[in-house]
Design a protein around this motif. Structure first.
Motif, short mmCIF file in Angstrom:
data_model
loop_
_atom_site.label_atom_id
_atom_site.label_comp_id
_atom_site.label_asym_id
_atom_site.label_seq_id
_atom_site.Cartn_x
_atom_site.Cartn_y
_atom_site.Cartn_z
N GLN A 65 3.80 44.38 16.15
CA GLN A 65 4.93 45.25 16.46
C GLN A 65 6.21 44.74 15.79
OE1 GLN A 65 5.08 44.92 20.71
NE2 GLN A 65 3.01 45.74 20.96
N GLN A 66 6.51 43.48 16.01
CA GLN A 66 7.77 42.92 15.52
C GLN A 66 7.83 42.91 14.00
OE1 GLN A 66 7.74 39.12 17.51
NE2 GLN A 66 8.66 39.94 19.39
N ARG A 67 6.73 42.51 13.36
CA ARG A 67 6.71 42.47 11.90
C ARG A 67 6.81 43.88 11.30
NH1 ARG A 67 7.78 37.13 10.83
NH2 ARG A 67 6.16 35.76 11.69
N SER A 74 10.55 51.19 20.87
CA SER A 74 11.58 51.31 21.90
C SER A 74 10.96 51.52 23.28
CB SER A 74 12.52 52.47 21.57
OG SER A 74 13.50 52.65 22.57
N ASP A 75 9.93 52.36 23.35
CA ASP A 75 9.24 52.59 24.63
C ASP A 75 8.57 51.31 25.14
OD1 ASP A 75 9.94 55.26 24.69
OD2 ASP A 75 8.07 55.95 23.79
N ILE A 76 7.98 50.54 24.24
CA ILE A 76 7.33 49.28 24.64
C ILE A 76 8.37 48.31 25.18
CG2 ILE A 76 6.12 47.24 23.76
CD1 ILE A 76 4.69 49.14 21.77
N LEU A 77 9.49 48.20 24.49
CA LEU A 77 10.55 47.29 24.96
C LEU A 77 11.12 47.75 26.29
CD1 LEU A 77 12.42 46.72 21.57
CD2 LEU A 77 11.00 45.05 22.79
N THR A 78 11.27 49.05 26.47
CA THR A 78 11.76 49.58 27.74
C THR A 78 10.83 49.20 28.88
OG1 THR A 78 12.88 51.43 26.67
CG2 THR A 78 12.37 51.68 29.01
N LEU A 79 9.52 49.34 28.65
CA LEU A 79 8.54 48.98 29.67
C LEU A 79 8.67 47.51 30.05
CD1 LEU A 79 5.98 49.85 31.32
CD2 LEU A 79 4.64 49.01 29.39
N LYS A 80 9.03 46.67 29.08
CA LYS A 80 9.14 45.24 29.32
C LYS A 80 10.52 44.83 29.83
CE LYS A 80 5.56 44.13 25.94
NZ LYS A 80 5.19 43.37 24.73
N ILE A 89 -0.47 45.98 24.24
CA ILE A 89 0.96 45.82 23.97
C ILE A 89 1.47 44.41 24.22
CG2 ILE A 89 1.54 48.25 24.34
CD1 ILE A 89 2.47 47.49 27.17
N ASP A 90 0.69 43.59 24.95
CA ASP A 90 1.16 42.26 25.34
C ASP A 90 0.47 41.11 24.62
OD1 ASP A 90 2.95 43.32 27.12
OD2 ASP A 90 1.70 42.98 28.90
N ALA A 91 -0.74 41.30 24.12
CA ALA A 91 -1.44 40.20 23.46
C ALA A 91 -0.63 39.70 22.27
CB ALA A 91 -2.82 40.66 23.01
N PRO A 92 -0.62 38.39 22.02
CA PRO A 92 0.22 37.84 20.95
C PRO A 92 0.04 38.52 19.59
CG PRO A 92 -0.65 36.06 22.31
CD PRO A 92 -1.30 37.34 22.79
N ALA A 93 -1.19 38.85 19.22
CA ALA A 93 -1.40 39.50 17.92
C ALA A 93 -0.71 40.85 17.87
CB ALA A 93 -2.90 39.66 17.66
N PHE A 94 -0.71 41.57 18.99
CA PHE A 94 -0.08 42.90 19.01
C PHE A 94 1.43 42.78 19.00
CE2 PHE A 94 -4.34 43.87 20.23
CZ PHE A 94 -4.56 45.18 19.83
N THR A 134 15.99 46.59 27.74
CA THR A 134 16.62 47.89 27.53
C THR A 134 17.65 47.88 26.40
OG1 THR A 134 18.17 47.34 29.31
CG2 THR A 134 16.24 48.66 29.89
N LYS A 135 18.39 46.79 26.23
CA LYS A 135 19.39 46.74 25.15
C LYS A 135 18.71 46.77 23.78
CE LYS A 135 23.12 44.40 27.65
NZ LYS A 135 24.01 43.19 27.70
N GLU A 136 17.65 45.98 23.64
CA GLU A 136 16.91 45.96 22.38
C GLU A 136 16.23 47.31 22.16
OE1 GLU A 136 13.70 43.10 20.02
OE2 GLU A 136 14.28 42.65 22.10
N ALA A 137 15.73 47.91 23.24
CA ALA A 137 15.09 49.21 23.13
C ALA A 137 16.06 50.26 22.59
CB ALA A 137 14.55 49.65 24.49
N ALA A 138 17.30 50.20 23.04
CA ALA A 138 18.31 51.17 22.59
C ALA A 138 18.57 51.04 21.09
CB ALA A 138 19.61 50.96 23.36
#
Length: 478
Positions: free
Chosen positions: A166-168, A237-243, A157-162, A246-250
């Motif tokens: 995710q974002q794309r 959303s779950d990945i963003l919450t872990l990081k 979930i953290d490596a740059p390629a991942f 929270t606002k972006e996750a929502a």
């Protein structure tokens, strides 16, 4: 054209080296299931790639003559592979899928990669002409999240390629393929078709196939794509919450809900008491295969409709690719005997195409996550277990790698389980048992059992305790 090859960091290499484990051994008083698991383990490991293959570590997860791995198949097979010690293979294949997303392919990756480290020619001619099923990005996104939850390896979930993948996938990919929630019934059939377009060329017609169902003609959107979009949004959303975002996750949780809203409003037929599975370019809904993925992406929140879908899936005569999901899914959704039936059916020598790679990996996953109820969650370093059977008897599995450690689990009965931490990291064990029990004996010490519910609202009792390296814990509820 050779693929971009990602070298693991020192940390990643250390993770893999220190998590090399023996092959799991499964025993059970149910000898038929034990025999099925043993066949599946041997068959699955048969598909492990060669040590010197140019692509690096890999396992077969496509039609075997192709010597390749496909995004959908890997997303399904990865947990079974992890159980069997194929960590290096999983990391490498997911790296390749994530790392080869590109704007020139309208933010697709390569649907299928072969052992020669090239996009499989069966599915790829060039960046403008290739086969691609649109649910794949969200399937891989969710699978990489599940791999993190299982292993504790944040590389997924953290490596740059991942992160880029995710974002794309949740932004440019959706925009490029016109996949917003309110566009799914109005989107063009081929939004990124090559010019000039040739309908008879599958690399034109299926460059962005909006479903995993490949036999439906004149297809605009498949219900499985709606479910995949929901799962992709909620996973991100779950990945963003872990990081801690929270606002972006929502924002992405709200997007996920929009797909669910459309699924229930547009795709359910009150007349037929089932979900439609596709929407055609002539504006008509239809029914074919695809319901399996409503369950796989866990998109059904109406329990009555979910039950009807399970009934239909149970009764359907369908290919082994779909059936290979059933051992895990039927255990997950409370149809334990039907899950067992599929384990035995899929492993039966008389079953056509049982050698398809997904079958053996699906059985391994069904036994470990399903029957044994093994469910790790790296967010809290917690391992939950529960024995899913209506029969008396016992079952045990040894040498299962998870949460950056290694465990052996023995369900001695429906009221007693024992676990041993044979790795190097502690975890919290949430030992669950079906039924209502007030008390527990934990290695001879009396404790109170807590009450809970499973996904089907069945009563469970549980005890939580820390299990340190080289420690064995025995819990009995009464």
């Amino acid at each position: 054209m050779a693929l971009m090859k990602y070298k693991a960091s020192l940390l990643l290499l250390l993770f893999v080296c220190f998590n090399a484990v023996a092959q799991p051994a499964f025993t059970s008083s149910d000898k038929a299931v034990e025999k099925a698991f043993n066949w599946a383990k041997e068959q699955a490991l048969h598909y492990r790639g060669g040590a010197t293959d140019p692509v690096g570590p890999w396992y077969e997860s496509a039609l075997p003559p192709r010597s390749a791995f496909c995004m959908r198949d890997v997303s399904h097979q990865c947990i079974g592979a992890e159980v069997l010690g194929l960590s290096r293979e999983n990391i490498n294949m997911f790296n390749l899928f994530a790392g080869n997303i590109s704007q020139s392919k309208d933010w697709c990756s390569y649907w299928e990669i072969n052992k020669w480290n090239k996009p499989a020619p069966d599915d790829y001619r060039n960046d403008k002409e290739f086969w691609y099923n649109l649910p794949a990005n969200f399937d891989v996104l969710n699978a990489s999240w599940r791999m993190y939850l299982w292993t504790g390896n944040r590389h997924y979930i953290d490596a740059p390629a991942f992160v880029n993948f995710q974002q794309r996938s949740v932004n440019e990919y959706i925009n490029s393929w016109v996949l917003a929630a309110d566009s799914l019934l109005k989107r063009p059939a081929h939004p990124n078709a090559p010019v000039p377009y040739n309908e008879s060329d599958s690399f034109h017609r299926c460059r962005g196939l909006p479903s995993y169902s490949e036999g439906v003609q004149n297809l605009k959107t498949g219900v499985d794509l709606v479910a995949a979009l929901y799962r992709g949004m909620i996973t991100y959303s779950d990945i963003l919450t872990l990081k801690g975002k929270t606002k972006e996750a929502a924002v992405y949780a709200k997007k996920a809900q929009k797909y669910l809203d459309r699924l229930e409003a547009d795709w359910w037929s009150d007349k037929d008491n089932q979900y439609y599975t596709y929407h055609s370019n002539t504006g008509q809904f239809g029914k074919d295969e695809g319901e399996t993925f409503l369950l796989w992406f866990d998109a059904l929140k109406d329990s009555a409709r979910a039950g009807k879908t399970l009934d239909r899936v149970t009764a359907a005569r369908i290919n082994v690719e779909n059936m290979s999901y059933y051992p895990f899914l039927f255990y997950k959704f409370g149809r334990w005997e039907k899950a067992r039936d599929y384990i035995l059916l899929l492993s039966d020598p008389s079953t056509a195409r049982r050698e398809y790679p997904e079958v053996s990996y699906g059985i391994v996953e069904g036994v470990v996550q399903g029957l044994m109820g093994i469910s790790p969650d790296a967010r809290t370093q917690t391992l939950s277990t529960i024995y899913k059977t209506d029969a008396s008897g016992n079952a045990a599995i040894s040498d299962v790698p998870l949460l950056n450690t290694n465990i052996s689990l023995d369900h001695l009965s429906g009221q007693q389980s024992a676990i041993k931490n044979t790795g190097g990291r502690s975890f919290k064990w949430k030992a669950m048992f079906y039924g209502s029990f007030k008390h527990a004996n934990v290695n001879g010490k009396a404790m109170a059992a807590k009450a809970g519910k499973d996904l089907q609202n069945k009563a469970v009792s549980f005890v939580e305790t820390t299990v340190n390296p080289n420690q064995k814990v025995n819990i009995k509820v009464y």
